[in-house]
Design a protein around this motif. Structure first.
Motif, mmCIF file in Angstrom:
data_model
loop_
_atom_site.group_PDB
_atom_site.id
_atom_site.type_symbol
_atom_site.label_atom_id
_atom_site.label_comp_id
_atom_site.label_asym_id
_atom_site.label_seq_id
_atom_site.Cartn_x
_atom_site.Cartn_y
_atom_site.Cartn_z
ATOM 1 N N ARG A 21 0.870 -1.168 0.000
ATOM 2 C CA ARG A 21 0.000 0.000 0.000
ATOM 3 C C ARG A 21 0.912 1.225 0.000
ATOM 4 O O ARG A 21 1.906 1.244 0.705
ATOM 5 N N VAL A 22 0.541 2.224 -0.781
ATOM 6 C CA VAL A 22 1.347 3.436 -0.864
ATOM 7 C C VAL A 22 0.491 4.618 -0.430
ATOM 8 O O VAL A 22 -0.620 4.806 -0.932
ATOM 9 N N GLY A 23 1.029 5.391 0.506
ATOM 10 C CA GLY A 23 0.384 6.623 0.930
ATOM 11 C C GLY A 23 1.199 7.794 0.427
ATOM 12 O O GLY A 23 2.425 7.768 0.477
ATOM 13 N N VAL A 24 0.511 8.812 -0.084
ATOM 14 C CA VAL A 24 1.190 9.972 -0.647
ATOM 15 C C VAL A 24 0.644 11.238 0.011
ATOM 16 O O VAL A 24 -0.564 11.420 0.123
ATOM 17 N N ASP A 25 1.563 12.100 0.455
ATOM 18 C CA ASP A 25 1.212 13.397 1.033
ATOM 19 C C ASP A 25 1.769 14.476 0.111
ATOM 20 O O ASP A 25 2.981 14.600 -0.039
ATOM 21 N N ILE A 34 5.128 6.749 1.322
ATOM 22 C CA ILE A 34 5.576 5.582 2.082
ATOM 23 C C ILE A 34 4.847 4.363 1.540
ATOM 24 O O ILE A 34 3.673 4.447 1.174
ATOM 25 N N ALA A 35 5.555 3.251 1.461
ATOM 26 C CA ALA A 35 4.954 1.976 1.066
ATOM 27 C C ALA A 35 4.989 1.056 2.281
ATOM 28 O O ALA A 35 6.002 0.991 2.982
ATOM 29 N N ILE A 36 3.880 0.372 2.541
ATOM 30 C CA ILE A 36 3.820 -0.586 3.647
ATOM 31 C C ILE A 36 3.364 -1.933 3.124
ATOM 32 O O ILE A 36 2.653 -2.017 2.124
ATOM 33 N N ASP A 37 3.804 -2.985 3.818
ATOM 34 C CA ASP A 37 3.437 -4.341 3.414
ATOM 35 C C ASP A 37 2.239 -4.830 4.220
ATOM 36 O O ASP A 37 1.635 -4.082 4.993
ATOM 37 N N ASN A 38 1.891 -6.110 4.030
ATOM 38 C CA ASN A 38 0.741 -6.691 4.725
ATOM 39 C C ASN A 38 0.887 -6.651 6.244
ATOM 40 O O ASN A 38 -0.106 -6.646 6.961
ATOM 41 N N ASP A 39 2.119 -6.626 6.738
ATOM 42 C CA ASP A 39 2.362 -6.582 8.178
ATOM 43 C C ASP A 39 2.447 -5.152 8.702
ATOM 44 O O ASP A 39 2.863 -4.930 9.839
ATOM 45 N N MET A 40 2.072 -4.195 7.855
ATOM 46 C CA MET A 40 2.084 -2.769 8.212
ATOM 47 C C MET A 40 3.492 -2.263 8.520
ATOM 48 O O MET A 40 3.687 -1.338 9.292
ATOM 49 N N GLN A 41 4.491 -2.873 7.881
ATOM 50 C CA GLN A 41 5.879 -2.452 8.030
ATOM 51 C C GLN A 41 6.259 -1.580 6.836
ATOM 52 O O GLN A 41 5.943 -1.906 5.694
ATOM 53 N N ALA A 42 6.940 -0.483 7.108
ATOM 54 C CA ALA A 42 7.395 0.384 6.030
ATOM 55 C C ALA A 42 8.464 -0.338 5.220
ATOM 56 O O ALA A 42 9.416 -0.872 5.771
ATOM 57 N N VAL A 43 8.281 -0.379 3.921
ATOM 58 C CA VAL A 43 9.250 -1.037 3.048
ATOM 59 C C VAL A 43 9.868 -0.070 2.041
ATOM 60 O O VAL A 43 10.756 -0.438 1.292
ATOM 61 N N GLY A 44 9.406 1.164 2.035
ATOM 62 C CA GLY A 44 9.982 2.167 1.152
ATOM 63 C C GLY A 44 9.466 3.551 1.497
ATOM 64 O O GLY A 44 8.328 3.700 1.931
ATOM 65 N N ARG A 45 10.340 4.538 1.329
ATOM 66 C CA ARG A 45 9.980 5.943 1.556
ATOM 67 C C ARG A 45 10.702 6.794 0.528
ATOM 68 O O ARG A 45 11.800 6.455 0.110
ATOM 69 N N ALA A 46 10.070 7.899 0.163
ATOM 70 C CA ALA A 46 10.722 8.844 -0.752
ATOM 71 C C ALA A 46 10.124 10.227 -0.561
ATOM 72 O O ALA A 46 8.985 10.371 -0.122
ATOM 73 N N VAL A 47 10.918 11.225 -0.894
ATOM 74 C CA VAL A 47 10.497 12.622 -0.818
ATOM 75 C C VAL A 47 10.922 13.309 -2.105
ATOM 76 O O VAL A 47 12.011 13.055 -2.624
ATOM 77 N N GLY A 48 10.072 14.165 -2.615
ATOM 78 C CA GLY A 48 10.399 14.935 -3.807
ATOM 79 C C GLY A 48 9.824 16.336 -3.704
ATOM 80 O O GLY A 48 9.028 16.635 -2.813
ATOM 81 N N LYS A 49 10.206 17.179 -4.626
ATOM 82 C CA LYS A 49 9.752 18.569 -4.647
ATOM 83 C C LYS A 49 8.398 18.661 -5.353
ATOM 84 O O LYS A 49 8.181 18.024 -6.383
ATOM 85 N N THR A 50 7.499 19.448 -4.792
ATOM 86 C CA THR A 50 6.211 19.690 -5.435
ATOM 87 C C THR A 50 6.420 20.654 -6.598
ATOM 88 O O THR A 50 7.007 21.711 -6.426
ATOM 89 N N ASP A 51 5.944 20.261 -7.777
ATOM 90 C CA ASP A 51 6.066 21.100 -8.978
ATOM 91 C C ASP A 51 4.650 21.488 -9.400
ATOM 92 O O ASP A 51 3.902 20.666 -9.921
ATOM 93 N N VAL A 52 4.288 22.753 -9.155
ATOM 94 C CA VAL A 52 2.936 23.197 -9.452
ATOM 95 C C VAL A 52 2.858 24.071 -10.701
ATOM 96 O O VAL A 52 1.897 24.803 -10.899
ATOM 97 N N ALA A 53 3.868 23.973 -11.563
ATOM 98 C CA ALA A 53 3.871 24.766 -12.786
ATOM 99 C C ALA A 53 2.678 24.425 -13.684
ATOM 100 O O ALA A 53 2.184 25.278 -14.412
ATOM 101 N N SER A 54 2.231 23.165 -13.616
ATOM 102 C CA SER A 54 1.060 22.739 -14.384
ATOM 103 C C SER A 54 0.541 21.452 -13.757
ATOM 104 O O SER A 54 1.278 20.762 -13.050
ATOM 105 N N PRO A 55 -0.708 21.107 -14.023
ATOM 106 C CA PRO A 55 -1.232 19.842 -13.496
ATOM 107 C C PRO A 55 -0.417 18.636 -13.971
ATOM 108 O O PRO A 55 -0.181 17.697 -13.215
ATOM 109 N N GLU A 56 0.046 18.681 -15.215
ATOM 110 C CA GLU A 56 0.837 17.566 -15.751
ATOM 111 C C GLU A 56 2.156 17.414 -15.005
ATOM 112 O O GLU A 56 2.587 16.298 -14.721
#
Length: 72
Positions: A21-25, A34-56
């Motif tokens: 499952r992936v949650g995005v803020d 963050i990605a979590i597995d069936n055991d509710m353990q975090a298996v991946g995380r990432a952060v990036g810059k918000t780009d609001v120049a266009s919806p695309e």
């Protein structure tokens, strides 16, 4: 008297295939995921810059963060 909660996890459900499952803020300056597995353990995380120049570009930024999360 306050209610108490058990700190033990329920047993993993092995009758189903593994699921992620992936949650995005999406915030004004950064996107976090963050990605979590069936055991509710975090298996991946990432952060990036918000780009609001266009919806695309915003969707492309979200996509990059989700891909990075799953690759972690």
């Amino acid at each position: 008297m306050p209610a108490s909660f058990s700190q033990t996890k329920p047993p993993a459900d092995t009758s189903r295939p593994p699921t992620l499952r992936v949650g995005v803020d999406v915030g004004g300056s950064k996107i976090e995921a963050i990605a979590i597995d069936n055991d509710m353990q975090a298996v991946g995380r990432a952060v990036g810059k918000t780009d609001v120049a266009s919806p695309e570009r915003l969707l492309a930024a979200i996509e990059r963060v989700v891909i990075d999360t799953l690759a972690a």
